[in-house]
Design a protein around this motif. Sequence first.
Motif, PDB file in Angstrom:
ATOM      1  N   GLU A 116       0.826  -1.215   0.000  1.00 43.47           N
ATOM      2  CA  GLU A 116       0.000   0.000   0.000  1.00 43.47           C
ATOM      3  C   GLU A 116       0.860   1.264   0.000  1.00 43.47           C
ATOM      4  O   GLU A 116       0.439   2.305  -0.511  1.00 43.47           O
ATOM      5  N   LEU A 117       2.066   1.184   0.516  1.00 40.78           N
ATOM      6  CA  LEU A 117       2.975   2.326   0.477  1.00 40.78           C
ATOM      7  C   LEU A 117       3.640   2.440  -0.895  1.00 40.78           C
ATOM      8  O   LEU A 117       3.764   3.535  -1.440  1.00 40.78           O
ATOM      9  N   ARG A 130       1.778   4.366  -3.400  1.00 43.69           N
ATOM     10  CA  ARG A 130       1.780   5.812  -3.153  1.00 43.69           C
ATOM     11  C   ARG A 130       3.094   6.460  -3.593  1.00 43.69           C
ATOM     12  O   ARG A 130       3.125   7.640  -3.923  1.00 43.69           O
ATOM     13  N   GLU A 176       7.000  10.989   5.633  1.00 46.11           N
ATOM     14  CA  GLU A 176       6.241  11.586   4.544  1.00 46.11           C
ATOM     15  C   GLU A 176       7.216  12.102   3.493  1.00 46.11           C
ATOM     16  O   GLU A 176       8.375  12.363   3.799  1.00 46.11           O
ATOM     17  N   THR A 196       8.579  10.965  -5.907  1.00 52.43           N
ATOM     18  CA  THR A 196       7.185  10.549  -6.020  1.00 52.43           C
ATOM     19  C   THR A 196       6.563  11.033  -7.327  1.00 52.43           C
ATOM     20  O   THR A 196       5.487  10.590  -7.701  1.00 52.43           O
TER      21      THR A 196
END
Length: 188
Positions: free
Chosen positions: A26-27, A30, A78, A103
């Motif tokens: 799930e990370l 992202r 984060e 990201t």
Amino acid sequence: MGSVLVKIDWARVEVPSGHLLKFRPELAVRLWPDPDDARFASEFGIPWTGGLFSLLSGVAGENPGRPADSYENSPESEPEETPVGRLFRFGWLSDDTALYVSTADGTIWFSDSNSDVEYEQVHRDLSSLVYLLLLLESERPVEGGYAPYEKWEESIRIISEKITRWDDLPCADPRGYWGMFFDSYPMY
């Protein structure tokens, strides 16, 4: 793995059990905008490489049998706003080089405390980093002990040729992170 940069048969790569450090799925989705890159991070992972790489525990998925010192204890962080964009720190090389993923595009960046450059893009994707770490282990001229410098030079040449077939960025600058690492490779 569809769009990962290094197109080798990853299923045939032999690494000791537990030595591939994987991200929580799930990370990973992202952090990597490309679904294939995210799947690579959570299903294949990054090799521990005898302690050269360590994963932050806050991003780690299940890795049964992993070496005790393969994680650095840390909460999930984060993404950070940096001069080069949003980067997420996920691990360490050696003890002084932080690893980041962008990201925005999945590129891999280093921040080396011994460098004049705060952030250096060193790989076009995660598979390139993984492949280079695997090459560092597989192309070593000896397993411990002494080897003549000429054998180390040959190993560096082979590693550089193999990684450059897929990603020219790691070896593009002899003064960059990997260029400097290769200068000290016989000590690794």
